[in-house]
Motif scaffolding. Structure first.
Motif, PDB file in Angstrom:
ATOM      1  N   ILE A 144       3.755 -43.367  13.838  1.00  0.00           N
ATOM      2  CA  ILE A 144       4.455 -42.121  14.185  1.00  0.00           C
ATOM      3  C   ILE A 144       3.634 -41.359  15.227  1.00  0.00           C
ATOM      4  N   ASN A 145       2.310 -41.366  15.040  1.00  0.00           N
ATOM      5  CA  ASN A 145       1.430 -40.713  15.999  1.00  0.00           C
ATOM      6  C   ASN A 145       1.335 -41.447  17.311  1.00  0.00           C
ATOM      7  N   PHE A 146       1.256 -42.776  17.204  1.00  0.00           N
ATOM      8  CA  PHE A 146       1.068 -43.581  18.405  1.00  0.00           C
ATOM      9  C   PHE A 146       2.205 -43.351  19.393  1.00  0.00           C
ATOM     10  N   ALA A 147       3.432 -43.290  18.861  1.00  0.00           N
ATOM     11  CA  ALA A 147       4.599 -43.090  19.727  1.00  0.00           C
ATOM     12  C   ALA A 147       4.435 -41.813  20.556  1.00  0.00           C
ATOM     13  N   MET A 148       3.977 -40.753  19.905  1.00  0.00           N
ATOM     14  CA  MET A 148       3.812 -39.492  20.623  1.00  0.00           C
ATOM     15  C   MET A 148       2.695 -39.586  21.657  1.00  0.00           C
TER      16      MET A 148
ATOM     17  N   VAL B  26       1.784 -42.222  23.285  1.00  0.00           N
ATOM     18  CA  VAL B  26       2.262 -43.020  24.417  1.00  0.00           C
ATOM     19  C   VAL B  26       3.141 -42.185  25.344  1.00  0.00           C
ATOM     20  N   VAL B  27       4.144 -41.544  24.776  1.00  0.00           N
ATOM     21  CA  VAL B  27       5.109 -40.872  25.659  1.00  0.00           C
ATOM     22  C   VAL B  27       4.486 -39.667  26.372  1.00  0.00           C
TER      23      VAL B  27
ATOM     24  N   SER C  80      -0.449 -51.871  23.973  1.00  0.00           N
ATOM     25  CA  SER C  80       1.001 -51.862  23.759  1.00  0.00           C
ATOM     26  C   SER C  80       1.510 -53.246  23.349  1.00  0.00           C
TER      27      SER C  80
ATOM     28  N   GLU D 294       7.928 -34.695  14.809  1.00  0.00           N
ATOM     29  CA  GLU D 294       6.791 -35.537  14.449  1.00  0.00           C
ATOM     30  C   GLU D 294       6.186 -35.062  13.132  1.00  0.00           C
TER      31      GLU D 294
ATOM     32  N   ASP E  14       7.417 -51.159  24.976  1.00  0.00           N
ATOM     33  CA  ASP E  14       6.225 -50.391  25.323  1.00  0.00           C
ATOM     34  C   ASP E  14       5.360 -51.155  26.322  1.00  0.00           C
ATOM     35  N   GLY E  15       5.195 -52.442  26.079  1.00  0.00           N
ATOM     36  CA  GLY E  15       4.441 -53.260  27.017  1.00  0.00           C
ATOM     37  C   GLY E  15       5.112 -53.323  28.388  1.00  0.00           C
TER      38      GLY E  15
ATOM     39  N   VAL F 212       4.354 -50.296  30.516  1.00  0.00           N
ATOM     40  CA  VAL F 212       3.008 -50.231  31.085  1.00  0.00           C
ATOM     41  C   VAL F 212       2.997 -50.685  32.545  1.00  0.00           C
TER      42      VAL F 212
ATOM     43  N   LEU G 216      11.695 -40.846  30.047  1.00  0.00           N
ATOM     44  CA  LEU G 216      10.850 -41.845  29.402  1.00  0.00           C
ATOM     45  C   LEU G 216      10.242 -41.308  28.113  1.00  0.00           C
ATOM     46  N   ILE G 217       9.934 -40.006  28.090  1.00  0.00           N
ATOM     47  CA  ILE G 217       9.412 -39.402  26.862  1.00  0.00           C
ATOM     48  C   ILE G 217      10.464 -39.480  25.765  1.00  0.00           C
TER      49      ILE G 217
ATOM     50  N   VAL H 144      10.424 -41.915  22.194  1.00  0.00           N
ATOM     51  CA  VAL H 144      10.514 -41.290  20.883  1.00  0.00           C
ATOM     52  C   VAL H 144      11.790 -41.731  20.164  1.00  0.00           C
TER      53      VAL H 144
ATOM     54  N   GLU I 186      11.418 -45.130  18.606  1.00  0.00           N
ATOM     55  CA  GLU I 186      10.493 -45.170  17.477  1.00  0.00           C
ATOM     56  C   GLU I 186      11.004 -44.386  16.270  1.00  0.00           C
ATOM     57  N   TYR I 187      11.767 -43.341  16.526  1.00  0.00           N
ATOM     58  CA  TYR I 187      12.118 -42.441  15.422  1.00  0.00           C
ATOM     59  C   TYR I 187      13.543 -42.621  14.896  1.00  0.00           C
TER      60      TYR I 187
ATOM     61  N   LYS J 218      13.893 -43.773  11.291  1.00  0.00           N
ATOM     62  CA  LYS J 218      13.009 -43.231  10.272  1.00  0.00           C
ATOM     63  C   LYS J 218      13.815 -42.572   9.142  1.00  0.00           C
TER      64      LYS J 218
END
Lengths: 462, 347
Positions: A60-64, A66-67, A107, A433, B54-55, B58, B93-94, B98, B101-102, B105
Motif C-alpha cells: 500500500i505504501n510502495f504504490a504511493m 512510486v506514483v 519494480s 492510503e 510498474d516496470g 520505468v 500517471l499518479i 494508485v 493498486e487500490y 482493496k
C-alpha cells in the motif's frame, strides 16, 4: 508570491510528501524479505502469515512512493530549468543511473514477488523480494549522491562559456563523504520508521490479544530494528555534523542559532523567545557540547552566523547568506527529538517485555504504540526541512543561488495552479492510503495461509 | 558515430521501449470497459498488467533521466516549455498507478467502478498527450535564444494545441488502444479474448486512417528527408500486416507487428528530428540539437558505460518476467470477483 516562492513551496510539498512513503518502503522491504526468508527456512506458518500481512502494508505504501516519485523525476525540468541547465551535466548522471540500476530492479522484481507465489519456485520467489529491497537501497544511494552535490559540489569544473558546471570526476560525485554520510544517516532512519511501523502494529495486535502468534516475533523484530537503527542514525548524524561544520558552517550555526563565534560553545536544548540574535528570554544549554559535536573538542571554536555572513560577503559578494534560522534551529531539534523519542519508547517496551511479561493495558502505552510509526517520519521530515532550508540561499552550495535556478519561462500562475492540484490530489490520496492502512491492520493477517498452488493468490491482488 | 548521435539513438530506444510497453498498458486501460463486461472480466483484464505495468513505466523515468544526463538543455527546455501537458501526464500517471493498486482493496462495487473509470481516463489522457508532445517537437515550437544565450520556449499552452499536434495525439491514442487490445487478445481467454480481437480490428482501421493522414502531413509538408518517407511507408506496411494478422487470428504475430509499428513510429519521429532535438519554429539558429543541448564528452562517456552494461541486464530480467507470466488469464480464474483484498473474508 512570485514563481520562485511558489516553485519552492511546490518542491517542499511534493518532496516531503513523497518522503513519507520512501523510508517506510525501504525499511519494510527488507523486513518483509526477512520474514519471508524466515518462512522459507523454518516452514513455520506464522512467518508466512506475517510476510503476507506486512507485505500488504508494504505494498500500500510502495504504490504511493512510486506514483509520487514520478513527479520528482520531472520537477527539475519543469520548475527548475535554469538549475537543470546549470548542473545537468553532473546531476543528470546519478538520476539516470538510479533509473537504470534501481527503478527497473525494484519494480520488476516486486511485480514478480506479488504475482509469483504460484509461478516461481520457493527459492527464486524469496530472492525476488530481496532484489526488490536492494533496488530501493540503490535508489536511495544515487539520489543522495545527487543531493550531496548540491550540499557540497565536487568533481566539477565551471565552464564560463556555456555558463554551467561540468563533470570532471564521477567517482568524486558518487563517493564523496557527504554522500556516504547522508546514506548512512538516511537509510537507518528508514529502518527506524519501518521498525516503528512493524512494532506499532504488532504491539497493538498484542494489546488486543489478536493473532499473538504472528504479532509476538514481529514486535520484537520491530523494536530491535528501531533501537539498532537509532544507534546508527546517531553515530552517522555525528559524522554528518562534523562534515557539515567543515563544508557548510552556516548551516551548523543556524541549527544552533549561534550568532557569535564562540569557543566552548554550548549545545542549546531549548529556547524561549525569538531567535533573531537578541538575548533569548530563556535557554537551556549544555556547556561545551556544541564545540565537541562540531570539532571533537569541548573548547573548540564554532563560528557564528554574523561572522560567517561577513566572510561569505567577502567570498561571494554582497547578499544575505543567512538561512531561516528559527526553522533550522527547530528543525534540527525536532529531528533529533522525534527520533530519540521513538527509540526511547522502543527501549522501554523491550525492557518491559524482557521476561515474557504481558503488554500493559494502559491507554498511554497504546498511544505510544500508535505513535511509533509516526514519530520517526516526523523526525525525518524535520531533518530534510532543516538540511535543505539551512543550505539557502544556495541551491548548489557556493555555485548557484536558488533564486537563479527557477524556470524563467514558467509563469507564477502555472506553478500556483499545479501546486494547488498536486496538493489537493496528494491530500485526497493521503486520506485513502491512511484508510486502507487502518483497514488492513484491523482486518489482520489471514487465518489460514492461501495454498501456493492456486490462481486465487494471483487474482487476490487486483 | 559520435557519442552525441549515440545518445540520440539511445534515447530513441528508451522511447521505443516505453511506447511498446506502456503503450499496451495504456491500451488495456482505455479499452477496459469495452472488452470486459462484468466484474470478473475486468479483474482478469487488469491482472494481465499486474506484474508488468510498474516496470513498463520505468522506461519513461529512465528516458527522462537519460535526457537529463545526456541532453540537459533538451530536458530543461522541453519540460519547462511543455509545462501543462506534462503536468496532466504526471497527474494521470499518479491516479492510474494508485487506481491499479487500490481498486481491489475494497469489495464494494462502487469503489471499484470509480477506480475503473479513473483507469480509463488516466490511460487515455497520457496516450493522447504523448502524441501531442512528440508531434509538436517534430513540427517545431517557438524557441528563442535569450540575452544570456539560453534557448527557451516562448510559446504558450495553446500554441501546443495546433491541428498537426492534435492529429498526432489521436494517432497515439488509437495506436495504443489497438496495441492494448492486441495484447489482451494474446494474454486472455474466453469472451475477453474474442471481444479484444474484434475491437482491435475496428480500432486498427481508425488508427490506419489517422496514421496515414499524419504521416502524409509529416512527409509532404514538414520534412523532405527520404529516410523519413521510407520509414513512414514501413509504418504503414507493418500496420497493414498487423491488421491482417489480427483478422487471421494470428495473435502473436499481430502483437509483434504492432510492436514493430510502434518502434517504427518512434524511429520516424526521431529521424525527422535528427540532428535537432527540438527545432525552433522561429529561427533555425535557435534550435536545440544534439550538440548545443548535450552534456560534455566525459559525461556521455560515463553514461555510455553504464547504459551499455545495464541495458542488456534489464532487458534479460524484464523479458524473463514476461516469460514467467506468459499464461493466458480468463474470468474463470477469478474465483471470487466481488471480494476485496482487505475484506474480512478470513475472519
Amino acid at each position: 508570491m512570485n514563481a520562485l516562492d511558489l516553485a519552492r513551496w511546490q518542491f517542499a510539498i511534493t518532496t516531503v510528501y513523497h518522503f513519507i512513503f520512501v523510508p517506510i518502503t525501504i525499511g519494510s522491504g527488507f523486513l518483509v524479505a526477512g520474514l519471508h526468508t524466515a518462512w522459507y527456512r523454518t516452514n513455520n506458518d506464522k512467518y508466512l502469515r506475517a510476510t503476507k500481512f506486512f507485505g500488504k502494508l508494504f505494498l500500500i505504501n510502495f504504490a504511493m512512493g512510486v506514483v509520487t516519485g514520478i513527479v520528482q523525476e520531472f520537477q527539475f525540468g519543469m520548475n527548475w530549468s535554469s538549475y537543470s541547465r546549470f548542473v545537468g551535466d553532473i546531476f543528470g548522471a546519478p538520476l539516470a543511473m538510479e533509473g537504470l540500476l534501481a527503478f527497473f530492479l525494484e519494480s520488476t522484481f516486486l511485480g514478480l514477488w506479488i504475482f509469483g507465489w504460484d509461478r516461481l519456485s520457493r527459492k527464486v520467489h524469496v530472492a525476488t523480494i530481496w532484489l526488490a529491497a536492494f533496488g530501493t537501497l540503490f535508489s536511495a544511494y544515487f539520489i543522495l549522491a545527487a543531493n550531496a552535490f548540491m550540499q557540497h559540489p565536487v568533481g566539477y569544473t565551471l565552464n564560463a562559456g556555456r555558463g554551467r558546471a561540468e563533470l570532471t570526476n564521477i567517482f568524486k560525485v558518487l563517493f564523496q563523504n557527504t554522500a556516504l554520510a547522508a546514506f548512512f544517516h538516511t537509510v537507518p532512519s528508514a529502518f527506524l520508521s519501518a521498525g516503528g511501523l512493524f512494532a506499532g502494529v504488532a504491539g497493538w495486535m498484542l494489546v488486543r490479544g489478536r493473532d499473538t502468534e504472528v504479532a509476538k516475533p514481529v514486535l520484537k523484530i520491530g523494536l530491535v530494528t528501531v533501537i539498532i537503527a537509532f544507534l546508527i542514525v546517531a553515530v552517522s548524524g555525528d559524522w554528518t555534523s562534523r562534515i557539515m561544520v567543515k563544508q557548510q558552517p552556516m548551516k551548523m550555526a543556524a541549527a544552533e542559532a549561534l550568532y557569535n563565534t564562540e569557543s566552548s560553545a554550548p549545545f542549546s536544548l531549548f529556547t524561549v523567545g525569538t531567535l533573531d540574535g537578541s538575548k533569548p528570554v530563556f535557554q537551556i544549554g549544555l556547556p561545551g557540547v556544541l564545540s565537541f559535536l562540531s570539532t571533537g573538542n569541548f573548547k573548540g571554536v564554532v563560528e557564528g552566523v554574523n561572522d560567517l555572513q561577513k566572510s561569505y560577503e567577502q567570498k561571494y559578494g554582497p547578499g544575505n547568506y543567512k538561512p531561516n534560522i528559527p526553522l533550522a534551529y527547530w528543525g534540527f531539534r525536532l529531528m533529533i527529538g522525534f527520533g530519540a523519542l521513538a527509540a526511547l519508547f522502543a527501549f522501554m517496551t523491550l525492557w518491559w517485555m524482557r521476561k515474557g511479561r504481558k503488554m500493559p493495558e494502559n491507554k498511554w502505552f497504546v498511544r505510544g504504540l500508535i505513535s511509533m510509526p509516526i514519530l520517526p517520519l516526523l523526525g525525518i521530515a524535520a531533518g530534510w526541512i532543516f538540511t535543505e532550508s539551512a543550505r539557502q540561499p544556495w541551491i548548489v552550495f557556493g555555485l548557484m543561488k536558488t533564486s537563479d535556478g527557477v524556470s524563467t519561462s514558467v509563469s507564477a500562475g502555472s506553478v500556483l495552479f499545479t501546486m494547488i492540484v498536486f496538493t489537493a490530489l496528494y491530500g485526497f490520496l493521503a486520506v485513502i492510503e491512511f484508510g486502507l492502512m487502518i483497514r488492513a491492520i484491523k482486518v489482520g493477517p489471514e487465518k489460514t495461509p492461501v495454498a501456493e498452488k492456486s490462481d486465487s493468490m494471483l487474482t487476490m491482488a487486483y | 558515430m559520435s557519442l552525441n548521435s549515440f545518445w540520440f539513438v539511445l534515447i530513441a530506444v528508451l522511447w521505443i521501449g516505453y511506447f511498446i510497453l506502456e503503450g499496451f498498458d495504456f491500451g488495456v486501460g482505455i479499452t477496459l470497459k469495452l472488452v470486459a463486461k462484468d466484474q470478473a472480466e475486468r479483474r482478469a483484464v487488469i491482472t494481465t498488467l499486474g506484474p508488468l505495468w510498474d516496470g513498463n513505466e520505468v522506461w519513461l523515468l529512465v528516458a527522462g533521466g537519460a535526457t537529463f544526463a545526456a541532453f540537459p538543455e533538451w530536458y530543461a527546455t522541453l519540460f519547462s516549455g511543455f509545462y501543462l501537458p506534462l503536468f496532466l501526464i504526471l497527474l494521470s500517471l499518479i491516479v492510474r498507478g494508485v487506481a491499479f493498486e487500490y481498486r481491489s482493496k475494497y469489495g464494494k462495487a462502487q469503489w471499484r467502478n470509480r477506480w475503473d473509470n479513473a483507469i480509463v481516463i488516466s490511460s487515455a489522457v497520457p496516450a493522447l498527450l504523448w502524441g501531442v508532445a512528440f508531434a509538436n517537437i517534430v513540427r517545431g515550437v517557438p524557441l528563442q535564444k535569450s540575452g544570456k544565450g539560453v534557448i527557451e520556449y516562448v510559446g504558450g499552452f495553446f500554441n501546443l494545441l495546433n491541428p498537426y499536434a492534435l492529429l498526432g495525439g489521436l494517432v497515439t491514442l488509437f495506436l495504443f488502444a489497438t496495441h492494448g487490445a492486441l495484447f489482451l487478445g494474446l494474454k486472455t481467454d474466453g469472451s475477453i479474448r474474442k471481444q479484444a480481437n474484434e475491437l482491435a480490428g475496428k480500432l486498427g482501421l481508425v488508427t490506419a486512417v489517422l496514421a496515414v493522414a499524419f504521416l502524409s502531413w509529416t512527409t509532404f509538408s514538414l520534412t523532405s528527408k527520404t529516410d523519413v518517407r521510407m520509414l513512414s511507408l514501413a509504418v504503414v506496411v507493418f500496420w497493414v500486416g498487423t491488421l491482417a494478422a489480427n483478422r487471421a487470428g494470428r495473435e502473436g504475430v499481430a502483437f509483434l507487428t504492432s510492436s514493430i509499428t510502434l518502434a517504427l513510429v518512434v524511429i520516424t519521429l526521431f529521424a525527422a528530428l535528427y540532428p535537432n532535438v527540438m527545432p525552433s519554429s522561429l529561427s533555425p539558429a535557435d534550435s536545440l540539437n544534439i550538440f548545443n543541448a548535450s552534456s560534455t564528452h566525459y559525461t556521455l562517456k560515463v553514461m555510455t558505460v553504464v547504459a551499455v552494461v545495464m541495458t542488456p541486464i534489464v532487458l534479460i530480467y524484464q523479458g524473463w518476467t514476461y516469460w514467467v507470466f506468459r499464461k493466458r488469464i480468463s474470468s474463470t480464474h477469478i474465483t471470487s470477483p466481488e471480494a476485496g483484498v482487505l475484506d474480512k473474508i478470513h475472519q
